[in-house]
Design an enzyme around this catalytic site. Sequence first.
Site, PDB file in Angstrom:
ATOM      1  N   LYS A 351       0.545  -1.095   0.055  1.00 49.94           N
ATOM      2  CA  LYS A 351      -0.109  -0.108  -0.434  1.00 49.94           C
ATOM      3  C   LYS A 351       0.937   1.209   0.418  1.00 49.94           C
ATOM      4  CE  LYS A 351      -3.620   1.812   0.189  1.00 49.94           C
ATOM      5  NZ  LYS A 351      -5.136   1.192  -1.516  1.00 49.94           N
ATOM      6  N   VAL A 352       2.182   1.539   0.941  1.00 51.85           N
ATOM      7  CA  VAL A 352       2.685   2.050   0.454  1.00 51.85           C
ATOM      8  C   VAL A 352       4.255   1.886   0.467  1.00 51.85           C
ATOM      9  CG1 VAL A 352       4.030   4.089   1.735  1.00 51.85           C
ATOM     10  CG2 VAL A 352       1.326   3.591   2.902  1.00 51.85           C
TER      11      VAL A 352
END
Length: 356
Positions: A351-352
């Site tokens: 996600k990051v």
Amino acid sequence: MTAATPDTLSERPGRIMAREMAEQPAVLRRILADGAPAIRDVARRIAARAPRFVLLTARGTSDNAALYAKYLLEIRLGLPCGLTSMSTTTAYGARPDLTDVLVVTVSQSGGSPDLVASTRAAREADAITLAVTNNPDSPLAGVSEYHIDIMAGPEKALPATKTYTASLLALYLFVEGLRGGDGAPAQVLPDLAEQLLARQDEVRTLAARYRFAERMVITSRGYGYPTAKEAALKLMETSYIPALSYSGADLLHGPLAMVDNVSPVIAVVTDGKGGEALQPVLDRLRGRGADLVVIGPRHQVEQTSAGFALPTDDVAEEVQPVLEIIPLQLLAYEVTIARGQDPDAPRALAKVTPTR
């Protein structure tokens, strides 16, 4: 038949992505009702400082939202804009003079180290810095002078959907605020987004033609070009189909040679000047017998063997990208399901992404 709901999708792969796509009308309403006053206030304060030009910084999906902002700023305000190369600052240590330059950094999480570092360097170089994120407590928001919260709520699926449309709307309202506008054309978006999501069965039928696709080409012009890039990204990260996105003008300068009667091509046709500029490209694609699908106004879809008609009547061209991407998000989801994969968990993605 209406669109599948989170409950009916609870046993299927991709239920998180499906739920978050379904949240988009509510997110758009939230921004218009609760977020718009704060966005206008930020825009008013930045406009008073009269930035001489704008630099936009982002990665991935947020980079496509930033490209949309570039079109808005250049067309609606006449402000020169550029998309930054962060490595000039983070890897090479360049320190350009950014006095009176507006640096806008768009990031869903606000946590990527290169975004934080380049924004900090821009502020140290006397830039006016604005972070547009889904996390007001993020490191990026902390190093920026100004912040806009896109108010999308937690996004857990790896493919970004609601944060993309939320970013588009927030950026549109910001640019309208810079020019003293009220953003009234955006008021129609939540209801129309709801109508598009209710047509998931149409998209599922369309997705069947791409189940065994080995590559795809997606093209557009003007405000629709960021949509083409975002659609290609969604298809690649969920279904792993190599999807190439081109401006229609660039497609004619060489890549058209790879298009034949078995090459799937999706054309995103914005109803307005962008669609008019794309018309010669559509004519060439039809002339080559391409497997062409049009996402756009009904009269364009009716000229093609397959497509998805968008509700563009009385919708300003500059806000149509918020609607254009929704059937393409659904398409990426449905193609991935048809290929037996889970769009919630693309391989090798996080996600990051901690780039530096």
